[in-house]
Design a protein around this motif. Structure first.
Motif, PDB file in Angstrom:
ATOM      1  N   ILE A   1      -4.836   7.013   0.135  1.00 55.09           N
ATOM      2  CA  ILE A   1      -4.086   5.916  -0.319  1.00 55.09           C
ATOM      3  C   ILE A   1      -4.084   5.763  -1.818  1.00 55.09           C
ATOM      4  O   ILE A   1      -5.024   5.729  -2.573  1.00 55.09           O
ATOM      5  CB  ILE A   1      -5.044   4.549   0.092  1.00 55.09           C
ATOM      6  CG1 ILE A   1      -5.249   4.677   1.641  1.00 55.09           C
ATOM      7  CG2 ILE A   1      -4.501   3.282  -0.128  1.00 55.09           C
ATOM      8  CD1 ILE A   1      -6.208   3.732   2.238  1.00 55.09           C
TER       9      ILE A   1
ATOM     10  N   ILE B   1      -4.548   1.158   7.233  1.00 53.62           N
ATOM     11  CA  ILE B   1      -3.595   1.577   6.359  1.00 53.62           C
ATOM     12  C   ILE B   1      -3.277   2.976   6.581  1.00 53.62           C
ATOM     13  O   ILE B   1      -2.029   3.477   6.820  1.00 53.62           O
ATOM     14  CB  ILE B   1      -3.927   1.476   4.934  1.00 53.62           C
ATOM     15  CG1 ILE B   1      -4.143   0.107   4.432  1.00 53.62           C
ATOM     16  CG2 ILE B   1      -3.117   2.283   3.919  1.00 53.62           C
ATOM     17  CD1 ILE B   1      -4.563  -0.208   3.255  1.00 53.62           C
TER      18      ILE B   1
ATOM     19  N   TYR C   1       0.983  -1.208  -0.067  1.00 52.50           N
ATOM     20  CA  TYR C   1       0.043   0.121  -0.045  1.00 52.50           C
ATOM     21  C   TYR C   1       0.760   1.372   0.023  1.00 52.50           C
ATOM     22  O   TYR C   1       2.019   1.111   0.696  1.00 52.50           O
ATOM     23  CB  TYR C   1      -0.825   0.072   1.218  1.00 52.50           C
ATOM     24  CG  TYR C   1      -1.409  -1.091   1.503  1.00 52.50           C
ATOM     25  CD1 TYR C   1      -2.655  -1.770   0.940  1.00 52.50           C
ATOM     26  CD2 TYR C   1      -0.980  -2.052   2.577  1.00 52.50           C
ATOM     27  CE1 TYR C   1      -3.178  -2.906   1.253  1.00 52.50           C
ATOM     28  CE2 TYR C   1      -1.412  -3.103   2.953  1.00 52.50           C
ATOM     29  CZ  TYR C   1      -2.667  -3.699   2.404  1.00 52.50           C
ATOM     30  OH  TYR C   1      -3.280  -4.813   2.565  1.00 52.50           O
TER      31      TYR C   1
ATOM     32  N   LYS D   1      -2.748   0.287  -4.117  1.00 54.41           N
ATOM     33  CA  LYS D   1      -3.164  -0.893  -3.136  1.00 54.41           C
ATOM     34  C   LYS D   1      -2.817  -2.355  -4.169  1.00 54.41           C
ATOM     35  O   LYS D   1      -3.404  -2.133  -5.311  1.00 54.41           O
ATOM     36  CB  LYS D   1      -4.457  -1.159  -2.599  1.00 54.41           C
ATOM     37  CG  LYS D   1      -4.637  -0.076  -1.647  1.00 54.41           C
ATOM     38  CD  LYS D   1      -6.254   0.058  -1.544  1.00 54.41           C
ATOM     39  CE  LYS D   1      -6.571  -1.135  -0.381  1.00 54.41           C
ATOM     40  NZ  LYS D   1      -8.144  -1.089   0.156  1.00 54.41           N
TER      41      LYS D   1
END
Length: 660
Positions: free
Chosen positions: A265, A306, A251, A268
């Motif tokens: 994010i 995350i 990630y 991934k």
């Protein structure tokens, strides 16, 4: 010489203590308790008030190690043993290391040291429960330095219980200061074997055997891009990720906007995560078991986890940068407790590769393609207008470590006992590496492994040595043959490729300070998000053209209408392939939205805060037809570009996802 209570100690009393608790030491105490223990104490004292969880414990000191060595008269015996040491001779190194370890392990601890360790462990048991499970980790006084990691040089033991078990593990850790790899590494780095002491950390275990664990770096490990944190995750105890026994999830989190309160994010990647290390109720401390297909097919971390780890990476990096007075990116190990569902930081050390680069020279590698004598043609899934028709077909692929190209004859080694077979300049091909392999890794022209991710042992050491590596190939030891000439390319984005033969390539170096500044703005064309982080290091004023068609063709691979009307697909092969690619998505169109958003987001992050101009897809209908499931929805005209209303909606959703 007895255990020291948890209280403020003077420097002189610290230096003559056998045992110190983590909350009694800080980063300035590396000479006293070693790098790992000093860092754990620093985080417990300075970062737990900021919300970072760090398991408690205690450390044996450098003084305890030297007291053990001197009281038994071991130094003279060791110096005599090493008088004819030759670290370049694997057999000689192995013999000397074995004798040195045997000498230490068969010399009993002084009574005072045994009592001090046992009493400290009993204090942990009173805090938690009888027979408390602990991790026993070696921590040398010359490790976790900014320019030398000493990663994995000495031993670690997990799920150790009972006073006798802890004493035995501490004794083995002391002996591990003379592992073959530690002897070789110290020699390479110019450290005197007898000026370094070995401390041991005894830390309450985090029950990640019931959950997940991994490694994270506060910068990108391959390019040194400082605004992205890389997090890896797999099931079970973290040794599998560190050693490269599994291919973990990966990630990327963009730090500047994370600090501003967003949820950035930007990538991934699902890993195979075939094994997990758990507690062993039998004769061993731990064991590996297979992971079920259902667990392997989903991410090991939630988005919330995350982001929490990314936030902690920022806090840890900021703190150590302040302590050292210079930007200090960090290499961090984390674990999730399967009983409490809490995340913990179990180690943190300075990153020792990218942080040491000057960044003044842009070095680029490029394969010289186009020779039909190599049997080069289009790959099965190549895109007619985007793929290079002259590109060679790789034998195997994996995660690229570094950005270089190298070549040589493949040497397959599956047993550590056969390291002496390795010759200088060969390409090391193996299942995975651990610290025992380091004496030959430094002689390799390149390294290729079946398993492991970007934060595994092979990857970390390859970066430190400046050797290109491709990890997580899956079947390299089956495909590559002993003595086969191969070219290792890590210069084509995040995917590393192994080609048959010694392909020609060139290396170009440009001193960045010599590049003149132009009167006009220089805006780059960027099509591959995987190359964006490295491209951003070139002097520029942003991106004038971010080409979404490259993201669609190379990363998404699926026609948007095939996702919207998945159940109506007539092509069974395409339908099965789409099911495999989108296995994490019940809502198939959401896959397109997420991947397009991540691709654009990664390009934007790489050049932040400079402008990035995104061009919406200008695919022709024949190009859309080449995507999975596309022929059912595209006309046969060669130049017409058809975009239906539903297709337009899915493209707009991806764009909207990028907006605050």
């Amino acid at each position: 010489m007895t255990i020291v209570s948890k209280s403020t100690l003077s420097q002189s009393s610290q230096e003559r203590s056998l045992i110190l608790w983590f909350d009694e030491v800080g980063i300035a105490d590396i000479p006293v308790v070693g790098g790992k223990n000093a860092s754990l104490g620093e985080m417990i004292q300075q970062l737990t008030p900021k919300g970072i969880n760090v398991p408690t414990g205690f450390a044996t000191t450098a003084y305890a190690y030297r007291y053990f060595i001197q009281s038994a008269g071991l130094e003279a015996k060791l110096r005599k043993l090493f008088a004819d040491l030759d670290v370049e001779d694997v057999k000689n190194l192995r013999e000397r290391g074995k004798k040195a370890r045997s000498l230490l392990i068969h010399t009993p601890f002084p009574v005072e040291l045994r009592e001090a360790i046992a009493k400290a462990y009993q204090s942990l048991c009173e805090q938690y429960n009888a027979e408390t499970d602990v991790a026993v980790r070696s921590s040398a006084t010359a490790e976790d330095l900014p320019d030398a990691s000493f990663a994995g040089q000495q031993e670690t033991y997990l799920n150790v219980v009972g006073a006798e078990g802890v004493l035995a593990a501490c004794h083995k850790c002391f002996a591990s200061i003379f592992t073959d790899r530690a002897i070789s590494y110290r020699h390479t780095k110019g450290f005197d074997h007898f000026s370094i002491a070995l401390a041991v950390g005894v830390q309450k275990m985090v029950r990640s055997d019931l959950a997940t664990s991994g490694v994270m770096f506060s910068i990108d490990t391959e390019t040194g891009f400082k605004d992205a944190a890389l997090i890896t995750a797999a099931y079970g105890l973290g040794e599998n990720v560190v050693q490269g026994s599994v291919n973990p999830d990966e990630y990327y989190v963009f730090k500047p906007t994370l600090k501003a309160g967003f949820r950035p994010i930007i990538d991934k990647k699902l890993g195979s995560k075939e094994l997990k290390m758990i507690y062993d109720d039998g004769s061993k401390f731990t064991k590996n078991v297979s992971v079920s297909p259902s667990e392997r097919g989903k991410f090991a971390l939630s988005d919330e986890e995350i982001l929490q780890l990314g936030t902690w990476a920022c806090l840890i990096e900021d703190h150590y940068s302040q302590v050292h007075g210079i930007f200090t990116p960090m290499d961090i190990e984390w674990a999730k407790d399967g009983i409490t569902n809490q995340l913990f930081i179990v180690q943190a050390r300075p990153e020792t590769v990218q942080s040491q680069k000057t960044g003044n020279v842009l070095r680029s590698y490029r394969l010289l393609l186009g020779n039909r004598e190599w049997g080069i043609g289009n790959g099965e899934n190549s895109h007619s207008s985007l793929a290079d028709s002259q590109s060679p077909i790789p034998l195997i692929t994996g995660s690229a470590i570094g950005e270089a190209i190298s070549q040589g004859k493949a040497r397959l080694i599956l047993d550590v006992q056969k390291l002496e077979q390795f010759q200088v300049g060969e390409v090391l091909v193996t299942e995975r590496t651990d610290p025992d392999w380091e004496p030959i890794m430094k002689r390799a022209s390149a390294i290729v492994t079946n398993s492991g991710g970007r934060t595994c042992h092979a990857a970390i050491i390859a970066r430190e040595l400046g050797v290109p590596a491709i990890v997580g190939c899956g079947n390299a030891t089956e495909i590559l043959k002993p003595g086969q000439e191969v070219t290792i390319s890590c210069a084509e984005g995040e995917e590393g490729k192994v080609y048959a033969g010694l392909l020609p390539f060139e290396v170009e170096e440009v001193a960045l300070e010599n590049l003149p500044r132009t009167h006009t703005q220089i805006l780059m064309n960027v099509g591959n998000p995987q190359e964006a982080l490295s491209l951003s290091a070139i002097p520029n004023d942003g991106v004038g053209l971010a080409r979404t068609e490259f993201i669609i063709a190379n990363q998404i691979q699926i026609h948007p209408m095939a996702l919207i009307h998945y159940e109506l697909l007539k092509d069974e092969f395409a339908k099965a392939k789409i099911a495999e690619i989108t296995s994490l998505y019940d809502d198939k169109p959401q896959y397109f939205v997420d991947k397009l958003a991540q691709g654009i987001g990664r390009i934007a992050a790489a050049f932040y805060p400079k402008p990035v101009i995104v061009r919406m897809s200008d695919f022709k209908s024949n190009e859309y037809a080449n995507l999975l499931g596309g022929r059912q929805f595209e006309p046969h005209e060669e130049t017409q570009c058809w975009v239906g209303e539903e297709q337009h909606v899915i493209m707009m959703k991806a764009t909207e996802k990028l907006l605050p």
